[in-house]
Design a protein around this motif. Structure first.
Motif, short mmCIF file in Angstrom:
data_model
loop_
_atom_site.label_atom_id
_atom_site.label_comp_id
_atom_site.label_asym_id
_atom_site.label_seq_id
_atom_site.Cartn_x
_atom_site.Cartn_y
_atom_site.Cartn_z
N VAL A 437 -62.66 -7.25 22.23
CA VAL A 437 -62.02 -5.99 21.87
C VAL A 437 -60.80 -5.82 22.76
O VAL A 437 -60.91 -5.77 23.99
CB VAL A 437 -62.99 -4.81 22.04
CG1 VAL A 437 -62.27 -3.49 21.75
CG2 VAL A 437 -64.19 -4.97 21.10
N GLU A 438 -59.64 -5.70 22.16
CA GLU A 438 -58.38 -5.75 22.91
C GLU A 438 -58.26 -4.64 23.96
O GLU A 438 -57.69 -4.85 25.02
CB GLU A 438 -57.19 -5.69 21.94
CG GLU A 438 -56.91 -7.00 21.21
CD GLU A 438 -57.94 -7.38 20.17
OE1 GLU A 438 -58.00 -8.54 19.75
OE2 GLU A 438 -58.74 -6.47 19.77
N TRP A 439 -58.80 -3.47 23.70
CA TRP A 439 -58.65 -2.36 24.65
C TRP A 439 -59.80 -2.27 25.64
O TRP A 439 -59.83 -1.39 26.49
CB TRP A 439 -58.56 -1.03 23.89
CG TRP A 439 -57.16 -0.71 23.46
CD1 TRP A 439 -56.09 -1.54 23.46
CD2 TRP A 439 -56.69 0.56 22.98
NE1 TRP A 439 -54.99 -0.90 23.01
CE2 TRP A 439 -55.31 0.41 22.70
CE3 TRP A 439 -57.29 1.80 22.75
CZ2 TRP A 439 -54.54 1.45 22.21
CZ3 TRP A 439 -56.52 2.83 22.25
CH2 TRP A 439 -55.16 2.66 21.99
N TYR A 440 -60.77 -3.16 25.52
CA TYR A 440 -61.92 -3.07 26.44
C TYR A 440 -61.49 -3.36 27.87
O TYR A 440 -60.75 -4.30 28.16
CB TYR A 440 -63.01 -4.07 26.03
CG TYR A 440 -64.07 -4.26 27.09
CD1 TYR A 440 -65.00 -3.26 27.35
CD2 TYR A 440 -64.13 -5.43 27.85
CE1 TYR A 440 -65.96 -3.42 28.33
CE2 TYR A 440 -65.08 -5.60 28.83
CZ TYR A 440 -66.00 -4.59 29.07
OH TYR A 440 -66.95 -4.75 30.04
N GLU A 441 -61.99 -2.54 28.78
CA GLU A 441 -61.77 -2.74 30.21
C GLU A 441 -62.98 -2.20 30.95
O GLU A 441 -63.06 -1.00 31.25
CB GLU A 441 -60.50 -2.02 30.67
CG GLU A 441 -60.14 -2.27 32.13
CD GLU A 441 -58.90 -1.53 32.56
OE1 GLU A 441 -58.71 -1.37 33.78
OE2 GLU A 441 -58.14 -1.09 31.68
N GLY A 442 -63.96 -3.07 31.17
CA GLY A 442 -65.19 -2.63 31.82
C GLY A 442 -64.90 -1.95 33.15
O GLY A 442 -64.23 -2.51 34.01
N LYS A 443 -65.44 -0.76 33.31
CA LYS A 443 -65.15 0.04 34.50
C LYS A 443 -66.46 0.33 35.22
O LYS A 443 -67.12 1.35 34.97
CB LYS A 443 -64.47 1.35 34.11
CG LYS A 443 -63.11 1.18 33.41
CD LYS A 443 -62.51 2.53 33.06
CE LYS A 443 -61.13 2.39 32.43
NZ LYS A 443 -61.19 1.73 31.10
N GLY A 444 -66.87 -0.60 36.08
CA GLY A 444 -68.08 -0.32 36.81
C GLY A 444 -68.70 -1.55 37.43
O GLY A 444 -68.09 -2.62 37.52
N PHE A 445 -69.97 -1.40 37.81
CA PHE A 445 -70.76 -2.50 38.33
C PHE A 445 -72.14 -2.38 37.72
O PHE A 445 -72.72 -1.28 37.64
CB PHE A 445 -70.84 -2.45 39.86
CG PHE A 445 -71.61 -3.61 40.44
CD1 PHE A 445 -70.98 -4.81 40.71
CD2 PHE A 445 -72.98 -3.50 40.68
CE1 PHE A 445 -71.69 -5.89 41.22
CE2 PHE A 445 -73.70 -4.57 41.20
CZ PHE A 445 -73.04 -5.77 41.47
N TRP A 446 -72.69 -3.54 37.35
CA TRP A 446 -73.97 -3.54 36.64
C TRP A 446 -74.97 -4.40 37.41
O TRP A 446 -74.76 -5.60 37.61
CB TRP A 446 -73.75 -4.04 35.22
CG TRP A 446 -72.81 -3.12 34.50
CD1 TRP A 446 -73.14 -1.98 33.84
CD2 TRP A 446 -71.39 -3.23 34.41
NE1 TRP A 446 -72.02 -1.37 33.33
CE2 TRP A 446 -70.93 -2.11 33.67
CE3 TRP A 446 -70.45 -4.15 34.88
CZ2 TRP A 446 -69.58 -1.89 33.39
CZ3 TRP A 446 -69.10 -3.94 34.61
CH2 TRP A 446 -68.68 -2.82 33.87
N LEU A 447 -76.05 -3.75 37.83
CA LEU A 447 -77.02 -4.38 38.71
C LEU A 447 -78.01 -5.25 37.93
O LEU A 447 -78.33 -4.98 36.77
CB LEU A 447 -77.82 -3.33 39.48
CG LEU A 447 -77.11 -2.54 40.58
CD1 LEU A 447 -76.25 -1.42 40.00
CD2 LEU A 447 -78.14 -1.96 41.56
N GLU A 448 -78.53 -6.27 38.62
CA GLU A 448 -79.69 -7.00 38.11
C GLU A 448 -80.92 -6.11 38.20
O GLU A 448 -80.96 -5.15 38.97
CB GLU A 448 -79.92 -8.27 38.92
CG GLU A 448 -78.89 -9.36 38.72
CD GLU A 448 -79.29 -10.64 39.44
OE1 GLU A 448 -79.60 -11.64 38.77
OE2 GLU A 448 -79.30 -10.61 40.69
N TYR A 449 -81.96 -6.46 37.46
CA TYR A 449 -83.16 -5.63 37.44
C TYR A 449 -84.35 -6.48 36.99
O TYR A 449 -84.20 -7.49 36.29
CB TYR A 449 -82.99 -4.45 36.48
CG TYR A 449 -82.49 -4.87 35.12
CD1 TYR A 449 -83.36 -5.26 34.11
CD2 TYR A 449 -81.12 -4.91 34.86
CE1 TYR A 449 -82.89 -5.67 32.88
CE2 TYR A 449 -80.64 -5.33 33.63
CZ TYR A 449 -81.53 -5.71 32.64
OH TYR A 449 -81.06 -6.12 31.42
N PRO A 450 -85.55 -6.08 37.36
CA PRO A 450 -86.77 -6.79 36.91
C PRO A 450 -87.18 -6.32 35.53
O PRO A 450 -87.03 -5.14 35.17
CB PRO A 450 -87.81 -6.39 37.96
CG PRO A 450 -87.34 -5.06 38.46
CD PRO A 450 -85.85 -5.03 38.35
#
Length: 814
Positions: A437-450
């Motif tokens: 997606v041309e306008w996508y810009e992930g803004k964050g941090f995504w943690l691993e999880y069990p």
């Protein structure tokens, strides 16, 4: 393995023109007009078979066959049958009546081309033997309707009311017939009303002759009447119209897939590989089932002319997770019609209407979250998430004094997905959903999880390698049953969450060193839906929320161990958003998925089941402290978000009805059959493992049986990686032979295809029995099935049996 038969399908054959005859009221002449139609059909199509069916007959037992005798007397070449007499000592359930109608109709279709007229009893809302109204009873058959109007005083109102009752339930009224009566002239008004407003032809027949004292003379007069009427131009035109409408309906169904292939752009579909024959044509839907067009029944040869053109397809994705109270639910339909008639749509800014206020009050009360005080309306889950993020980021910016140039992100979980609008899309890490997606810009941090799965007799909390290696954590942890995993308070008191605390604190402190700024924690509680139906360890999510709330020093300029507020109703650390669009409102067996975690968000997002699967509507509920972040004398500081249909009254009224009905179901114990099965299974598990008993209040249960979960989890690990079931959801992770994973995995395709193929009901060797299948969706290597809140134990059992057959066959070929 025997499978439960599906509910009755909509009745449609190429060879058989089947019509249902409803009366606007009792004593309007249904049987007389039906006799005329039967006799005329036999005259006009002498080489075909014409049949008459009376599913339920009212009156004394000795008059049970009166109507059949009447038709046999004056139309002797017609096949006739009455199924049930109303005053039978043994009251037949609705399902039995529908099954018998289907069986009789299929039998007639087997003879080849012909007509079938199915006459109802009394008026549109006359009750069935089991108590439901006829309009509701026969909905799933969806036979096109001949409405017999009322020619007497007051008959105009009765006829229009009957038509509207049928229309609102999805019936197609193809024609209106009534007696031509000179005193009131109802037919003139009704011809204009139906013709101009609804394009439905209205035709009349003369009134029958007066009853004569001499039985022989009376019979002769009535016989002449039927001969004259059945040969009249109006009756012949009526049958020609019905014959053409039958052909038009089939032609439209046959052409829909090709037309759709050329004109429709489908969501989540690579249409380069979507050929017309793969497009599922849905004619109607009722309860848990679609009625889908069966292309195998389209052949025009005599041998195939009796094949049913429609079949029942279990809605295995709950129509993309929206379906709760069943397709075509009359209560929801009436709620929608009521609001549409009362309001249509009214603008909502600085205004209020009863459905919006009532649904807001009901939702807040049901969530039982003391933090939540305000409700913001929007139209879909993705938009509601964007609203939630706007709320949270503003509150964080004000709390920590960040300027307009400070870039803010969100904290979330890997693989989470919150919607397809740009703002919600930016709340997820790069994935197949957004990476192109041309306008996508992930803004964050995504943690691993069990994650949690059942395999080879053990429920396991699976710790990801990265988390375990980096922090020297435990290996995978086994539990005797799912409720043990959801007993988060006991696990926490035993110190099982300390490893999670260390992992989360270390991760957050790294952000502080990096100078990163976050404005919200957003999670899907318990289950990540579009990310692959991943069941997350609830203790991890509980711990994550707690640590974030204790970490104001990480996110802003405060000293460790201090908070800027003193009460537990005002957010600390970061505003916490729970995206319950999928997991909320009894999808997992509880009103709110937050209750599984024992922690409460500042912002909660709800949609999908909110309206029981009828219309789009979403809400974002927020705390008062979040609300106050937008309070200002400057209008530009307000939450400037909305759309033209905000708090659409129809959606709000339907949501109110949906919420109340699901709460009543919980109070009545409608799901106790499922709870009891899991309680029994857990008790046996405790005894086997010599483990102590514990309270059942936190019981984790599902409508999918523990026996099925155990069986699937015991399949070879080369085929099934793991399984879980909770509430209405069943998820099976299959192993791909080529090693592909994620959304692009293909392991579930074979099972999906086999479920869609289905086959003739295994309990019968009759080719005329209806076929049924399961319409499902897959997420890469994960096959999931979803029931509704009203799905019965018998229906679940039937789907489970078919699933077992498919999995066993597919496993043997793998």
């Amino acid at each position: 393995m025997a499978r439960m038969p599906p509910p009755a399908s909509s009745l449609l054959w190429r060879s058989l023109r089947a019509y249902q005859i409803y009366g606007a009221n009792t004593d309007v002449g249904k049987t007389i007009i039906t006799t005329i139609l039967c006799k005329a059909a036999h005259k006009l199509w002498p080489g075909e078979r014409t049949a008459y069916l009376k599913p339920v007959s009212t009156g004394p037992a000795d008059a049970a066959d009166d109507r059949c005798r009447h038709i046999r007397r004056f139309a002797p070449d017609i096949a006739t049958k009455t199924l049930f007499q109303y005053d039978l000592a043994s009251i037949p359930p609705d399902e039995t009546i529908l099954a018998e109608i289907s069986r009789y109709a299929a039998h007639q279709a087997h003879y080849g081309p012909g007509w079938l007229f199915v006459e109802t009893a009394g008026g549109v809302h006359s009750p069935s033997p089991a108590g439901s109204t006829q309009a509701d009873l026969y909905m799933s058959l969806r036979l096109p309707v001949i409405l017999v109007g009322d020619s007497k005083l007051g008959g105009i109102s009765q006829t229009v009311s009957a038509f509207e009752s049928l229309k609102i339930r999805g019936y197609d009224v193809e024609t209106v017939l009534l007696f031509r009566e000179a005193t009131y002239g109802n037919h003139s008004y009704l011809a204009d009303y139906f013709g101009q407003r609804h394009d439905i032809p209205v035709r009349t027949v003369p009134e029958p002759p007066k009853l004569l004292e001499d039985a022989v003379s009376d019979a002769a007069a009535l016989s002449r009447y039927y001969d004259d009427c059945s040969g009249s131009a109006e009756v012949q035109e009526t049958l020609s119209h019905l014959d053409a409408r039958h052909e038009d309906r089939i032609s439209r169904l046959e052409s829909m897939s090709a037309a759709a292939s050329e004109k429709i752009w489908y969501p989540f579909t690579q249409q380069k590989h979507l050929t017309p024959e793969k497009i599922v044509i849905i004619d109607s839907a009722r309860g848990d089932y679609f009625q889908t067009f069966n292309s195998q029944g389209t052949a025009t040869s005599d041998a195939a002319s009796s094949n049913a053109l429609l079949q029942s397809s279990f809605d295995g994705s709950a129509s993309w997770w929206t379906q709760g109270l069943g397709h075509g639910n009359p209560s929801l339909t009436l709620a929608a019609a009521y609001a549409a008639g009362r309001y249509g749509h009214v603008m909502f800014a600085e205004a209020i209407h009863e459905p919006a206020l009532a649904v807001a009050e009901t939702l807040l009360a049901g969530l039982k979250n003391p933090r939540l005080k305000r409700v913001f309306f929007s139209d879909n889950g993705s938009t509601a998430v964007e609203v939630a993020v706007k709320m949270a980021l503003r509150a964080s910016r004000l709390r920590y004094g960040w300027g307009p140039g400070d870039a803010l992100g969100v904290l979330g979980l890997q693989g989470s997905y919150h919607g397809d609008t740009i703002g919600a899309m930016d709340c997820s890490e790069p994935s197949v959903y957004n990476e192109k997606v041309e306008w996508y810009e992930g803004k964050g941090f995504w943690l691993e999880y069990p994650t949690v799965e059942y395999s080879q007799g053990v429920w396991t909390v699976k710790i990801p390698d990265g988390m375990r290696d980096l922090h020297a954590g435990p290996s995978n942890v086994a539990y005797p049953h799912l409720s043990s995993i959801f007993d988060v308070e006991s696990r926490e008191s035993r110190g099982e969450g300390r490893f999670y605390e260390h992992f989360i604190r270390t991760t957050l402190e790294r952000f502080a060193v990096q100078g990163r700024k976050f404005g919200a924690l957003i999670i899907e509680p318990v289950v990540l839906g579009a990310g692959g139906m991943l069941l997350v360890d609830p203790l991890f999510q509980r711990t994550l929320v707690k640590i974030v709330r204790q970490s104001a020093h990480v996110f802003g300029n405060t000293a460790p161990g201090t908070n800027s507020v003193a009460d537990d109703r005002t957010w600390t650390g970061l505003p916490v958003i729970f995206d319950e669009v999928f997991t909320g409102l009894y999808r997992l067996g509880r009103f709110s998925a937050a209750s599984f975690l024992g922690v409460e968000p500042e912002i909660s997002v709800h949609a999908k089941v909110l309206t029981g699967g009828l219309v789009p509507l979403s809400v974002t509920a927020a705390s008062e402290s979040i609300f106050q972040a937008f309070a200002s004398d400057d209008k530009s500081d307000a939450l400037l978000h909305g759309h033209s249909y905000t708090a659409h009254p129809v959606g709000c009224q339907v949501a109110l009805e949906s919420l109340k009905e699901m709460q009543k179901m919980e109070a009545r114990g409608d799901w106790d059959w499922a709870r009891t099965a899991y309680q029994r299974a857990e008790t046996e598990s405790y005894q086997d493992l010599s483990a102590p008993d514990h309270t059942r209040e936190g019981l984790a249960w599902s409508v999918w049986s523990p026996e099925l979960v155990s069986w699937v989890g015991g399949l070879p690990t080369r085929f099934v990686g793991g399984v879980w079931a909770l509430g209405t959801v069943l998820a099976i992770r299959l192993i791909s032979s080529d090693g592909s994973t994620g959304y692009k995995g293909s392991a579930a395709r074979a099972v999906h295809a086999a479920l869609l193929q289905g086959r003739v009901n295994a309990d019968s060797d009759r080719s005329s029995e209806p076929q049924w299948n399961v319409h499902s969706r897959v997420l890469g290597n994960t096959l999931y099935l979803m029931a509704g809140q009203k799905t019965t134990q018998e229906t679940v059992k039937g789907v489970e049996n078919l699933l077992r057959e498919v999995l066993e066959n597919t496993s043997n070929r793998t």
